[in-house]
Scaffold this motif. Structure first.
Motif, PDB file in Angstrom:
ATOM      1  N   ASP A  21       5.514   8.890  -3.648  1.00 28.06           N
ATOM      2  CA  ASP A  21       4.188   8.644  -4.218  1.00 28.06           C
ATOM      3  C   ASP A  21       3.855   9.623  -5.335  1.00 28.06           C
ATOM      4  O   ASP A  21       3.313   9.248  -6.369  1.00 28.06           O
ATOM      5  CB  ASP A  21       3.117   8.740  -3.134  1.00 28.06           C
ATOM      6  CG  ASP A  21       3.200   7.607  -2.135  1.00 28.06           C
ATOM      7  OD1 ASP A  21       3.811   6.573  -2.464  1.00 28.06           O
ATOM      8  OD2 ASP A  21       2.663   7.764  -1.024  1.00 28.06           O
ATOM      9  N   THR A  25       3.059   8.722  -9.253  1.00 27.47           N
ATOM     10  CA  THR A  25       1.781   9.100  -9.852  1.00 27.47           C
ATOM     11  C   THR A  25       1.989   9.978 -11.071  1.00 27.47           C
ATOM     12  O   THR A  25       1.319   9.802 -12.096  1.00 27.47           O
ATOM     13  CB  THR A  25       0.894   9.812  -8.814  1.00 27.47           C
ATOM     14  OG1 THR A  25       0.705   8.940  -7.692  1.00 27.47           O
ATOM     15  CG2 THR A  25      -0.455  10.166  -9.397  1.00 27.47           C
ATOM     16  N   TYR A  54       1.762   0.494 -12.082  1.00 32.83           N
ATOM     17  CA  TYR A  54       1.226   1.470 -11.132  1.00 32.83           C
ATOM     18  C   TYR A  54       0.381   0.771 -10.075  1.00 32.83           C
ATOM     19  O   TYR A  54       0.431   1.120  -8.896  1.00 32.83           O
ATOM     20  CB  TYR A  54       0.399   2.526 -11.859  1.00 32.83           C
ATOM     21  CG  TYR A  54      -0.146   3.578 -10.936  1.00 32.83           C
ATOM     22  CD1 TYR A  54       0.709   4.463 -10.290  1.00 32.83           C
ATOM     23  CD2 TYR A  54      -1.500   3.692 -10.696  1.00 32.83           C
ATOM     24  CE1 TYR A  54       0.219   5.431  -9.433  1.00 32.83           C
ATOM     25  CE2 TYR A  54      -1.999   4.647  -9.850  1.00 32.83           C
ATOM     26  CZ  TYR A  54      -1.145   5.518  -9.216  1.00 32.83           C
ATOM     27  OH  TYR A  54      -1.632   6.470  -8.366  1.00 32.83           O
ATOM     28  N   ARG A  55      -0.377  -0.236 -10.476  1.00 33.84           N
ATOM     29  CA  ARG A  55      -1.197  -0.969  -9.513  1.00 33.84           C
ATOM     30  C   ARG A  55      -0.317  -1.627  -8.452  1.00 33.84           C
ATOM     31  O   ARG A  55      -0.628  -1.593  -7.269  1.00 33.84           O
ATOM     32  CB  ARG A  55      -2.029  -2.012 -10.253  1.00 33.84           C
ATOM     33  CG  ARG A  55      -3.035  -2.707  -9.351  1.00 33.84           C
ATOM     34  CD  ARG A  55      -3.927  -3.649 -10.115  1.00 33.84           C
ATOM     35  NE  ARG A  55      -4.739  -2.884 -11.046  1.00 33.84           N
ATOM     36  CZ  ARG A  55      -5.036  -3.287 -12.277  1.00 33.84           C
ATOM     37  NH1 ARG A  55      -4.589  -4.442 -12.722  1.00 33.84           N
ATOM     38  NH2 ARG A  55      -5.791  -2.550 -13.060  1.00 33.84           N
ATOM     39  N   ARG A  58       1.266   1.224  -6.234  1.00 34.02           N
ATOM     40  CA  ARG A  58       0.253   1.867  -5.398  1.00 34.02           C
ATOM     41  C   ARG A  58      -0.109   0.950  -4.246  1.00 34.02           C
ATOM     42  O   ARG A  58      -0.225   1.385  -3.108  1.00 34.02           O
ATOM     43  CB  ARG A  58      -0.981   2.183  -6.237  1.00 34.02           C
ATOM     44  CG  ARG A  58      -2.034   2.951  -5.463  1.00 34.02           C
ATOM     45  CD  ARG A  58      -3.258   3.142  -6.275  1.00 34.02           C
ATOM     46  NE  ARG A  58      -3.881   1.830  -6.427  1.00 34.02           N
ATOM     47  CZ  ARG A  58      -4.717   1.512  -7.381  1.00 34.02           C
ATOM     48  NH1 ARG A  58      -5.010   2.385  -8.309  1.00 34.02           N
ATOM     49  NH2 ARG A  58      -5.265   0.319  -7.433  1.00 34.02           N
ATOM     50  N   GLN A  59      -0.272  -0.348  -4.500  1.00 31.97           N
ATOM     51  CA  GLN A  59      -0.604  -1.286  -3.429  1.00 31.97           C
ATOM     52  C   GLN A  59       0.548  -1.438  -2.444  1.00 31.97           C
ATOM     53  O   GLN A  59       0.329  -1.547  -1.259  1.00 31.97           O
ATOM     54  CB  GLN A  59      -0.971  -2.646  -4.021  1.00 31.97           C
ATOM     55  CG  GLN A  59      -2.293  -2.640  -4.730  1.00 31.97           C
ATOM     56  CD  GLN A  59      -2.579  -3.943  -5.435  1.00 31.97           C
ATOM     57  OE1 GLN A  59      -1.719  -4.814  -5.513  1.00 31.97           O
ATOM     58  NE2 GLN A  59      -3.777  -4.079  -5.965  1.00 31.97           N
ATOM     59  N   ARG A  61       2.631   0.860  -1.626  1.00 30.79           N
ATOM     60  CA  ARG A  61       2.582   2.047  -0.771  1.00 30.79           C
ATOM     61  C   ARG A  61       1.509   1.888   0.297  1.00 30.79           C
ATOM     62  O   ARG A  61       1.693   2.253   1.444  1.00 30.79           O
ATOM     63  CB  ARG A  61       2.293   3.303  -1.599  1.00 30.79           C
ATOM     64  CG  ARG A  61       3.308   3.595  -2.652  1.00 30.79           C
ATOM     65  CD  ARG A  61       4.602   4.055  -2.055  1.00 30.79           C
ATOM     66  NE  ARG A  61       5.507   4.412  -3.135  1.00 30.79           N
ATOM     67  CZ  ARG A  61       6.794   4.420  -3.018  1.00 30.79           C
ATOM     68  NH1 ARG A  61       7.358   4.095  -1.900  1.00 30.79           N
ATOM     69  NH2 ARG A  61       7.559   4.754  -4.030  1.00 30.79           N
ATOM     70  N   ARG A  62       0.387   1.339  -0.064  1.00 33.57           N
ATOM     71  CA  ARG A  62      -0.680   1.138   0.912  1.00 33.57           C
ATOM     72  C   ARG A  62      -0.283   0.113   1.958  1.00 33.57           C
ATOM     73  O   ARG A  62      -0.603   0.255   3.121  1.00 33.57           O
ATOM     74  CB  ARG A  62      -1.955   0.685   0.206  1.00 33.57           C
ATOM     75  CG  ARG A  62      -2.640   1.789  -0.545  1.00 33.57           C
ATOM     76  CD  ARG A  62      -3.903   1.289  -1.150  1.00 33.57           C
ATOM     77  NE  ARG A  62      -4.545   2.350  -1.907  1.00 33.57           N
ATOM     78  CZ  ARG A  62      -5.541   2.165  -2.728  1.00 33.57           C
ATOM     79  NH1 ARG A  62      -6.024   0.953  -2.902  1.00 33.57           N
ATOM     80  NH2 ARG A  62      -6.071   3.168  -3.379  1.00 33.57           N
TER      81      ARG A  62
END
Length: 101
Positions: A21, A25, A54-55, A58-59, A61-62
């Motif tokens: 992560d 980032t 990145y969106r 990031r999603q 990873r969530r």
């Protein structure tokens, strides 16, 4: 690494699929600083691709992290307040007159 394809978010950010992560980032911030119009390197298409990549990452990873199941519209609690009786919007109480002392 070869040219980045728009459908490969790792390639757009220039990181490996095993990247953590923090690395993702950091790559995002670095690329946004170079492609942002305020930085003098106005590349709107590149900036849009970086933000979209990145969106997605990031999603992802969530989604991989454990969390409670998503709620549907039928099991979401809704609070309903009873209607207030409507009266005048402004109420003035008695007024005292304090004459000359």
């Amino acid at each position: 690494m070869g040219p980045a394809r728009e459908d490969d978010p790792y390639g757009v950010l220039g990181v490996s699929p095993q990247a953590g992560d923090e690395e993702i980032t950091d790559a995002y911030h670095r690329l946004v600083r170079t492609a942002h119009p305020d930085a003098g390197g106005a590349e709107p298409e590149r900036l849009a691709a970086v933000v979209a990549a990145y969106r997605v990452l990031r999603q992802r990873r969530r989604r991989e992290s454990p969390r409670e199941p998503a709620r549907t519209g039928t099991d979401v609690p809704v609070a309903v307040r009873p209607a207030r009786p409507r009266g005048p919007d402004l109420v003035a109480g008695p007024v005292r007159y304090h004459g000359p002392a």
